[in-house]
Design an enzyme around this catalytic site. Sequence first.
Site, PDB file in Angstrom:
ATOM      1  N   ARG A  30     -11.524   4.330  -7.922  1.00 10.67           N
ATOM      2  CA  ARG A  30     -12.170   4.453  -6.598  1.00 10.67           C
ATOM      3  C   ARG A  30     -11.609   3.369  -5.563  1.00 10.67           C
ATOM      4  NH1 ARG A  30     -18.355   5.399  -6.311  1.00 10.67           N
ATOM      5  NH2 ARG A  30     -18.582   3.158  -7.044  1.00 10.67           N
ATOM      6  N   ASP A  31     -10.637   2.617  -5.651  1.00  8.11           N
ATOM      7  CA  ASP A  31     -10.176   1.821  -4.624  1.00  8.11           C
ATOM      8  C   ASP A  31      -8.893   1.664  -4.849  1.00  8.11           C
ATOM      9  OD1 ASP A  31     -10.948   0.163  -2.354  1.00  8.11           O
ATOM     10  OD2 ASP A  31     -11.467  -1.737  -3.723  1.00  8.11           O
ATOM     11  N   ILE A  32      -8.192   2.586  -4.910  1.00 15.74           N
ATOM     12  CA  ILE A  32      -6.641   2.309  -5.047  1.00 15.74           C
ATOM     13  C   ILE A  32      -5.931   2.299  -3.326  1.00 15.74           C
ATOM     14  CG2 ILE A  32      -4.234   3.352  -5.550  1.00 15.74           C
ATOM     15  CD1 ILE A  32      -5.925   5.174  -7.637  1.00 15.74           C
ATOM     16  N   ASN A  90      -4.444  -3.655  -3.855  1.00 13.89           N
ATOM     17  CA  ASN A  90      -4.660  -3.614  -5.272  1.00 13.89           C
ATOM     18  C   ASN A  90      -3.647  -3.309  -6.004  1.00 13.89           C
ATOM     19  OD1 ASN A  90      -7.503  -4.543  -4.953  1.00 13.89           O
ATOM     20  ND2 ASN A  90      -8.332  -2.459  -4.896  1.00 13.89           N
ATOM     21  N   THR A 126     -12.787   1.978  -0.122  1.00 15.94           N
ATOM     22  CA  THR A 126     -12.189   1.333   1.222  1.00 15.94           C
ATOM     23  C   THR A 126     -11.842   2.373   2.197  1.00 15.94           C
ATOM     24  OG1 THR A 126     -11.063  -0.614   0.007  1.00 15.94           O
ATOM     25  CG2 THR A 126     -10.212   0.025   2.219  1.00 15.94           C
TER      26      THR A 126
END
Length: 234
Positions: A124-126, A130, A163
């Site tokens: 859920r935050d690629i 990161n 994001t």
Amino acid sequence: MNCDSYIRTLTDTFMITALLSDKNGSTVYKLLHRRLGNCIILRKNTVPVPAYNILKSFKHNNLPEVYDSLHFDDGQIVLEEYIDGISVAEVLDSGKYTYHGAKTIITEVCLATETLHSFGIVHRDIKPENIIVSNAGAVKLIDLNASRMQDPLKTNDTRVLGTIGYASPEQMGISQTDARSDIYALGVLLNVMLTGEHPSKTMAKGKVGRIIAKCTHIDPNRRYVSVKELIQAL
């Protein structure tokens, strides 16, 4: 014992050398072993993240190793491998990627994501910040703090995290996220690496543009069904 008490017990062995992040109920420190000189990451989460328990001591070439995940009354402490290298975000600050370079990194991130999905974990935050390429050349997908476990009994996510720009439409509380939500982010990431822009502003040309369009379709049913299928398309 609470989280801060546990951290104090570590100071005989480790020195806190940097505060890397402090947001969304998570504080991330870089620690240096006083005798051995090696670094680790310590995460203090007010809301426990189940993914760290699942991946504890699990080794994968494209994921940082989770050494321990400890639970206290006031939250969770995670001890994790420190990746020394450069992030994709830092590279993008000075230019764009060639298709070959972007494909290489996206493929490695897909392998990490495929492993997470096999455990029922949605990252859920690629995003560029990161993804780190280590000094040894390994591509690592980091930071599972926004991740969640898939739950067939739920119709949407309990916590809205991610994001803006990289988060799929369903992450905004419309429906439950799954593997296709990470595929959406991978499509955005690939486009940004190639063009420097979100696909809504500038879409990459040719075959790769069609791949990105499929990844980022607003309807999850119109996206690739798995990262394996995405790898094959690339």
